[in-house]
Design an enzyme around this catalytic site. Structure first.
Site, PDB file in Angstrom:
ATOM      1  N   MET A  41       0.840  -1.200   0.000  1.00 45.88           N
ATOM      2  CA  MET A  41       0.000   0.000   0.000  1.00 45.88           C
ATOM      3  C   MET A  41       0.876   1.252   0.000  1.00 45.88           C
ATOM      4  O   MET A  41       0.390   2.358   0.246  1.00 45.88           O
ATOM      5  CB  MET A  41      -0.940  -0.001   1.206  1.00 45.88           C
ATOM      6  CG  MET A  41      -1.919  -1.173   1.159  1.00 45.88           C
ATOM      7  SD  MET A  41      -3.447  -0.869   2.047  1.00 45.88           S
ATOM      8  CE  MET A  41      -2.848  -0.659   3.705  1.00 45.88           C
ATOM      9  N   TYR A  56       4.096   3.974   0.869  1.00 44.10           N
ATOM     10  CA  TYR A  56       4.778   4.601   2.009  1.00 44.10           C
ATOM     11  C   TYR A  56       5.827   3.616   2.521  1.00 44.10           C
ATOM     12  O   TYR A  56       5.825   3.187   3.669  1.00 44.10           O
ATOM     13  CB  TYR A  56       3.793   5.017   3.110  1.00 44.10           C
ATOM     14  CG  TYR A  56       4.314   6.224   3.876  1.00 44.10           C
ATOM     15  CD1 TYR A  56       4.338   7.479   3.268  1.00 44.10           C
ATOM     16  CD2 TYR A  56       4.813   6.109   5.161  1.00 44.10           C
ATOM     17  CE1 TYR A  56       4.838   8.592   3.938  1.00 44.10           C
ATOM     18  CE2 TYR A  56       5.312   7.213   5.837  1.00 44.10           C
ATOM     19  CZ  TYR A  56       5.324   8.439   5.220  1.00 44.10           C
ATOM     20  OH  TYR A  56       5.829   9.527   5.880  1.00 44.10           O
ATOM     21  N   LEU A  57       6.708   3.275   1.602  1.00 43.95           N
ATOM     22  CA  LEU A  57       7.597   2.121   1.790  1.00 43.95           C
ATOM     23  C   LEU A  57       8.625   2.334   2.895  1.00 43.95           C
ATOM     24  O   LEU A  57       9.101   3.455   3.112  1.00 43.95           O
ATOM     25  CB  LEU A  57       8.318   1.817   0.469  1.00 43.95           C
ATOM     26  CG  LEU A  57       7.412   1.535  -0.734  1.00 43.95           C
ATOM     27  CD1 LEU A  57       8.260   1.174  -1.953  1.00 43.95           C
ATOM     28  CD2 LEU A  57       6.392   0.439  -0.453  1.00 43.95           C
ATOM     29  N   HIS A 109       9.118  -3.392   3.523  1.00 43.84           N
ATOM     30  CA  HIS A 109       8.728  -3.571   2.120  1.00 43.84           C
ATOM     31  C   HIS A 109       9.969  -3.849   1.253  1.00 43.84           C
ATOM     32  O   HIS A 109       9.946  -4.702   0.370  1.00 43.84           O
ATOM     33  CB  HIS A 109       8.071  -2.301   1.567  1.00 43.84           C
ATOM     34  CG  HIS A 109       6.816  -1.885   2.266  1.00 43.84           C
ATOM     35  ND1 HIS A 109       6.736  -0.736   2.999  1.00 43.84           N
ATOM     36  CD2 HIS A 109       5.581  -2.449   2.311  1.00 43.84           C
ATOM     37  CE1 HIS A 109       5.503  -0.603   3.472  1.00 43.84           C
ATOM     38  NE2 HIS A 109       4.787  -1.629   3.078  1.00 43.84           N
ATOM     39  N   GLN A 167     -10.450  -2.766   1.969  1.00 42.89           N
ATOM     40  CA  GLN A 167      -9.989  -3.414   3.200  1.00 42.89           C
ATOM     41  C   GLN A 167     -10.029  -2.480   4.405  1.00 42.89           C
ATOM     42  O   GLN A 167      -9.626  -2.854   5.499  1.00 42.89           O
ATOM     43  CB  GLN A 167      -8.601  -4.026   3.024  1.00 42.89           C
ATOM     44  CG  GLN A 167      -7.464  -3.032   2.874  1.00 42.89           C
ATOM     45  CD  GLN A 167      -6.186  -3.711   2.447  1.00 42.89           C
ATOM     46  OE1 GLN A 167      -6.070  -4.222   1.330  1.00 42.89           O
ATOM     47  NE2 GLN A 167      -5.195  -3.746   3.320  1.00 42.89           N
ATOM     48  N   GLN A 190      -2.751 -12.378   7.704  1.00 43.91           N
ATOM     49  CA  GLN A 190      -2.966 -12.107   6.275  1.00 43.91           C
ATOM     50  C   GLN A 190      -2.217 -13.137   5.430  1.00 43.91           C
ATOM     51  O   GLN A 190      -2.758 -13.681   4.455  1.00 43.91           O
ATOM     52  CB  GLN A 190      -2.476 -10.693   5.968  1.00 43.91           C
ATOM     53  CG  GLN A 190      -2.346 -10.382   4.486  1.00 43.91           C
ATOM     54  CD  GLN A 190      -1.924  -8.943   4.256  1.00 43.91           C
ATOM     55  OE1 GLN A 190      -2.736  -8.047   4.345  1.00 43.91           O
ATOM     56  NE2 GLN A 190      -0.665  -8.712   3.951  1.00 43.91           N
ATOM     57  N   MET A 218       8.560  -2.476  11.836  1.00 47.59           N
ATOM     58  CA  MET A 218       8.324  -1.375  10.893  1.00 47.59           C
ATOM     59  C   MET A 218       6.908  -1.450  10.350  1.00 47.59           C
ATOM     60  O   MET A 218       6.391  -2.529  10.072  1.00 47.59           O
ATOM     61  CB  MET A 218       9.328  -1.432   9.758  1.00 47.59           C
ATOM     62  CG  MET A 218      10.706  -1.122  10.228  1.00 47.59           C
ATOM     63  SD  MET A 218      11.774  -0.730   8.848  1.00 47.59           S
ATOM     64  CE  MET A 218      13.285  -0.436   9.746  1.00 47.59           C
ATOM     65  N   SER A 268       4.003   1.296   8.027  1.00 47.43           N
ATOM     66  CA  SER A 268       3.718   2.630   7.472  1.00 47.43           C
ATOM     67  C   SER A 268       2.956   3.459   8.499  1.00 47.43           C
ATOM     68  O   SER A 268       3.022   4.684   8.498  1.00 47.43           O
ATOM     69  CB  SER A 268       2.887   2.506   6.196  1.00 47.43           C
ATOM     70  OG  SER A 268       3.525   1.636   5.289  1.00 47.43           O
ATOM     71  N   ARG A 269       2.226   2.786   9.379  1.00 48.20           N
ATOM     72  CA  ARG A 269       1.392   3.510  10.349  1.00 48.20           C
ATOM     73  C   ARG A 269       2.214   4.059  11.527  1.00 48.20           C
ATOM     74  O   ARG A 269       1.683   4.836  12.317  1.00 48.20           O
ATOM     75  CB  ARG A 269       0.279   2.607  10.881  1.00 48.20           C
ATOM     76  CG  ARG A 269      -0.794   2.314   9.836  1.00 48.20           C
ATOM     77  CD  ARG A 269      -1.992   1.603  10.445  1.00 48.20           C
ATOM     78  NE  ARG A 269      -3.129   1.584   9.549  1.00 48.20           N
ATOM     79  CZ  ARG A 269      -3.494   0.533   8.802  1.00 48.20           C
ATOM     80  NH1 ARG A 269      -2.787  -0.582   8.835  1.00 48.20           N
ATOM     81  NH2 ARG A 269      -4.558   0.612   8.014  1.00 48.20           N
TER      82      ARG A 269
HETATM   83  P1  AMP Z   1       1.401  -2.929   3.441  1.00 51.88           P
HETATM   84  O1  AMP Z   1       1.968  -1.849   2.582  1.00 51.88           O
HETATM   85  O2  AMP Z   1       1.313  -2.549   4.886  1.00 51.88           O
HETATM   86  O3  AMP Z   1       0.122  -3.520   2.891  1.00 51.88           O
HETATM   87  O4  AMP Z   1       2.462  -4.112   3.418  1.00 51.88           O
HETATM   88  C1  AMP Z   1       2.863  -4.697   2.206  1.00 51.88           C
HETATM   89  C2  AMP Z   1       3.649  -5.948   2.498  1.00 51.88           C
HETATM   90  O5  AMP Z   1       4.791  -5.617   3.286  1.00 51.88           O
HETATM   91  C3  AMP Z   1       2.833  -6.957   3.313  1.00 51.88           C
HETATM   92  O6  AMP Z   1       3.092  -8.262   2.827  1.00 51.88           O
HETATM   93  C4  AMP Z   1       3.377  -6.783   4.705  1.00 51.88           C
HETATM   94  O7  AMP Z   1       3.265  -7.934   5.524  1.00 51.88           O
HETATM   95  C5  AMP Z   1       4.835  -6.465   4.424  1.00 51.88           C
HETATM   96  N1  AMP Z   1       5.421  -5.756   5.559  1.00 51.88           N
HETATM   97  C6  AMP Z   1       4.933  -4.655   6.189  1.00 51.88           C
HETATM   98  N2  AMP Z   1       5.713  -4.336   7.232  1.00 51.88           N
HETATM   99  C7  AMP Z   1       6.707  -5.255   7.274  1.00 51.88           C
HETATM  100  C8  AMP Z   1       7.826  -5.478   8.127  1.00 51.88           C
HETATM  101  N3  AMP Z   1       8.087  -4.689   9.159  1.00 51.88           N
HETATM  102  N4  AMP Z   1       8.648  -6.518   7.868  1.00 51.88           N
HETATM  103  C9  AMP Z   1       8.388  -7.343   6.816  1.00 51.88           C
HETATM  104  N5  AMP Z   1       7.357  -7.191   5.965  1.00 51.88           N
HETATM  105  C10 AMP Z   1       6.529  -6.168   6.196  1.00 51.88           C
END
Ligand code: AMP
Length: 289
Positions: free
Chosen positions: A30, A32-33, A37, A61, A154, A185, A187-188
């Protein structure tokens, strides 16, 4: 690296890059890497000829009143980070491209996997996730797709969907990437004010405490949960949503820890809801059957 917004343009790019002769890895996000990510993108790049990263804040979602409108966005920075991590394409479709007029199909995984943890606090969330992941996988048609253990539930739900629907893609679940002080880590995390950020460390600390107990030989789920709860309540701003210890693969309830479990927590700090988890195995020699 190419930035692409439509499926038509994506298909042209793939044709031009001899898709039929190359392996394709896909990392849905989503945006805001952060390093979490980027670890997925690097893993995808290490194991595929081509890597596509999607950036799509998926409205279905989020429930009404959740943070869809204010979800953090910074596309220019995301493009640069994706490129540096090895992405060949950032696919950034508009909502209408993903859900064209009249889109009326939803994909839902039923049963224990979706009826616990975040499925209880966010009852419509996972249906939105499985629906959009299905659509994105159909658009991109990768050989391998990469998700993070950070969102453990998920990942299990998507694994089930891929298996149940005989989807032709290999799922990879990558480890949680943490800040130096242990906070997972997310994005929130930018929503947290400095005091909340400081106290948010309690998530990881409490999980470590739980793991320590299991490794010391405690097998009673209630006892471990109690200890985790006591740890979390040391942070005065923490409002606990859930603390659960469940069977690691099925997410079914258990009373006794005698095999691998998932210890998962969701805690709110102000308006920000954070999740964290750890897979925990009883140590050798202490398995009780
Ligand atoms: P999101 O942008 O939050 O939907 O996350 C996209 C992908 O990155 C999802 O598969 C998340 O589980 C993964 N992700 C988010 N945060 C982390 C993290 N701290 N470590 C590993 N993977 C992550």
């Amino acid at each position: 690296m190419s930035i692409i917004q439509t499926v038509q343009a994506l298909n042209i790019w793939l044709d031009n890059h001899e898709r039929s002769r190359k392996s394709l890895g896909f990392v849905p996000t989503m945006g805001y890497l952060h390093e979490g990510h980027l670890s997925l993108i690097r893993e995808a790049k290490a194991n595929n000829d081509l890597v596509i990263v999607s950036i799509f804040v998926n409205p279905t979602q989020f429930a009404p009143g959740e943070d869809f409108d204010k979800y953090p966005r910074n596309l220019e920075r995301d493009y640069e980070l994706s490129r540096a991590a090895g992405a060949d394409v950032v696919f950034h479709p508009e909502v209408d491209e993903v859900y064209p007029d009249g889109a009326a199909t939803q994909v839902e995984v039923t049963g224990a996997l979706t009826q616990t943890l975040c499925g209880l606090s966010r009852p419509t969330h996972f249906k939105g996730v499985t629906t959009v992941v299905n659509i994105l996988l159909n658009m991109v048609r990768p050989n391998q797709v990469y998700f993070g253990q950070k969102d453990a539930q998920q990942a299990l739900i998507i694994k089930k969907m891929i298996r149940d629907l005989y989807m032709q893609v290999k799922l990879n679940i990558c480890p949680i990437v943490r800040e130096a002080d242990g906070l997972a880590m997310s994005s929130r995390n930018v929503y947290l004010n400095p005091e909340e950020r400081r106290q948010a460390l309690i998530l990881y600390r409490s999980i470590q405490k739980g793991e320590e107990l299991v490794h010391q030989g405690v097998t009673d789920v209630r006892e471990v949960i109690q200890a985790v709860q006591e740890e979390i309540t040391k942070a005065p701003l923490a409002v606990i949503d859930y603390i659960e210890i469940l069977e690691a693969k099925t997410l079914e309830s258990i009373d006794t820890i005698n095999d691998e479990v998932l210890l998962a927590v969701a805690v709110k700090f102000g308006k920000t809801r954070l999740i964290d988890n750890k897979l925990i195995k009883p140590q050798e020699g202490q398995l009780c059957f």
